[in-house]
Design an enzyme around this catalytic site. Sequence first.
Site, PDB file in Angstrom:
ATOM      1  N   ASP A 224       0.875  -1.441  -0.005  1.00  0.00           N
ATOM      2  CA  ASP A 224      -0.146   0.005  -0.017  1.00  0.00           C
ATOM      3  C   ASP A 224       1.128   1.088   0.115  1.00  0.00           C
ATOM      4  OD1 ASP A 224      -2.195   1.564   0.065  1.00  0.00           O
ATOM      5  OD2 ASP A 224      -3.372   0.633   1.502  1.00  0.00           O
TER       6      ASP A 224
HETATM    7  C1  NOJ Z   1      -3.943   4.015   0.044  1.00  0.00           C
HETATM    8  C2  NOJ Z   1      -5.401   3.083   0.105  1.00  0.00           C
HETATM    9  O1  NOJ Z   1      -5.067   2.375   1.415  1.00  0.00           O
HETATM   10  C3  NOJ Z   1      -5.266   2.123  -1.156  1.00  0.00           C
HETATM   11  O2  NOJ Z   1      -6.585   1.487  -0.820  1.00  0.00           O
HETATM   12  C4  NOJ Z   1      -5.101   2.697  -2.466  1.00  0.00           C
HETATM   13  O3  NOJ Z   1      -5.384   1.839  -3.514  1.00  0.00           O
HETATM   14  C5  NOJ Z   1      -3.757   3.403  -2.318  1.00  0.00           C
HETATM   15  N1  NOJ Z   1      -3.730   4.383  -1.413  1.00  0.00           N
HETATM   16  C6  NOJ Z   1      -3.258   3.897  -3.521  1.00  0.00           C
HETATM   17  O4  NOJ Z   1      -4.154   5.120  -3.881  1.00  0.00           O
END
Ligand code: NOJ
Length: 733
Positions: free
Chosen positions: A260
């Site tokens: 993430d």
């Molecule tokens: C953080 C989020 O937790 C995730 O779901 C997302 O895909 C990513 N950022 C990318 O934006």
Amino acid sequence: MKSENEVAQRVETLLGQMSLAEKVAQLAQIGGADWNFGPKAEDIIRERGAGSVLWLNDTKKFNQLQKIAIEESPSGIPVLFALDVIHGYRTIFPIPLAMAASWDPDVPEKSQVVAAKESRAAGIHWTFTPMLDNARDARWGRIAEGAGEDPYLGAAMAAAQVRGLQGEDPTDPERVLACAKHFVGYGASEGGRDYDPVHLSEAQLRNVHLPPFQAAVEAGVATFMSAYMDMNNVPANANRWLLTNVLRDEWGFDGFVVSDAFGVGNLVVQGHARDGRDAALRSLKAGLNMDMASSTYLENLDGLVEDGTLSGEQVDAMVRPILAAKIRMGLFEQPYVDEALLEQVAALPEHRQTARWSAQRSMVLLKNEGGLLPLSTEQQNIAIIGPLANSMEATEGSWMVFGHQPAAVTVLAGIQAKLPGANIAYAPGPDINRDVPHPFGEFNLSERKPIQTAEEAEVAFQTAVATAKDADLVIMVMGEKADMSGEFASRGSLDLPGRQEELLKVVSAMGKPIVLVLLNGRPLSINWAAEQIPAILEAWQPGTEGGHAVADILFGDVNPGGKLPACFPRSGTHAPLYYARTLTHLPEDNPRYRSRYWDGPTTPLYPFGFGLSYTTFAFSNLQVSAPQVKVGDSVTVSVDVTNSGQVAGDEVVQLYIHQKWGSDSRPMRELKGFERVTLQPGQTKTMTFNLGPDELRYWSTNVGQWIQDAAVFDIWVGADSLATLHADLEVVE
Ligand code: NOJ
């Protein structure tokens, strides 16, 4: 389609040509937004290429960056452009929680087909969808992005989304790579607080949290995203047991895993890694292929190989599946996007039709006392009241792609379109706001509105009351704004925020027919409304065509058939609350010792699987093909469902089991089959479900593996998780 042999050979050829710096760059996903921290995407791509770019939503810029990758970077390997397209790119579909409420896997599948087509036409190759985190705590804001509380329903929705996004053929130019996220357990954060630690037993992981992810692997999902939080004290972004032992060794996943955002770098902040070098080492060794946005791999992996801490082969092993994905999808042959395509594709009328259908099927009728709904189209004098009645943002919900212009048909607009000749008055009442502003609020220009003063709010309140007074029928549109659920959007209370309930009470006291339409991304504890308001429609955040879909249901063109994918607790303090709990020594139906709290009931306000219709259904003739079977054998369960009312409608037939004893205590009910059927008045259908080892086995804490016990099972079939039609099944050695 290329054979896997061809793909593998091409991967090796490429690896043979690439420098270490280029290989490491394939393991990096770099931010393409203007606000991105760190070096500029084009500079990195020119120097050493890149695995992927994210947070860019600009078709022209995609082509420019791709040109640099192909013509200027040393090995000319194209870049994957990735973005969060969660429930639609231009045409917005209901939020995932709502699509799960359809209990119809066709809804997310067909919706994601359109989302994929529009995204790909914009130049996006890869979307960070579907979110498969089981959520049993409605305080957690991201419950909006998943399929709710149940692993069986969640697995069905997971596979459907993967099919919709990826299709059958990886070279299909109208599909994108899907990403199963956030692996795993993120929805079980303590207190429902976003990112807080998660402690789950192996049995809870395997029986509840892992099944949707495994279903995604079986459906062929190309990528995974690891979660942020500590999973049993090891951050998921560096958790070898999850990323290697379970995902690759047990399930045979052969795609790649991205962290993430900033997750690798944040291992230091999280108190797990000593510094960036240590973080890169831990994540790579755990089996994490790609570092999203933190530059930690880019900055440290070369050095780790050069000083012998990591072998070149360890890096190659991480690069292989990324190159393979690019080769499989034909990116080398078709790296660019036709810049005129998006506008043609997004204008296709079937996209809006699918969005309207999806929204209709996702809505749940929570209450309809005295058959107030459907309303007559003869209604001439209507007041539409509430802060969300004309909010495009609240109708679309969270997770719009960068630059998206809200364009939803609001509930007000939908009803106006349905009744062009009627006298429709509208008053929003006081605004609702988060106490703590959303950190992304500054990017969302359309939501940037000055906060009302108390005086302005009072004027808005009184105007709404006066507007309702003049009407013969009042439709209240209330719930939560888009930024009140999703990421950074956990809350302690599940009540209607702001002065909404106060307004509801004043208007209700006028004694007029009143309908409450809810727009929200999580279960809400609407206890007072559930008692006092005769008709309540849960419309969730229904997307671009949401207002039309609401009007279609309120005025009887469509009969609602959705069911709750998560129970509605009576209070935020009751969360986590879910139906599939194990029994206690004093079960809740014990006549004397019933209470879990002395200050109120602990049963949900609305149970899992619940939803009404404009017709009624009767269940009868529950049959199990054999009263007794051997471990490993299967039975068929059949039931007759009859539309016992006056109009055609949909019922979701739900099958629940309970194992009465065994090596471990088992949940008092578990969903093990469902099907949504349409029945004409008086029509009966016989529904059949299979119950075999897949449904009857579980991961046992006591035994430490998957087992199937010899025991007696309760079987219930009906319209929700409180179904009463019952049979027994005995499983013997
Ligand atoms: C953080 C989020 O937790 C995730 O779901 C997302 O895909 C990513 N950022 C990318 O934006």
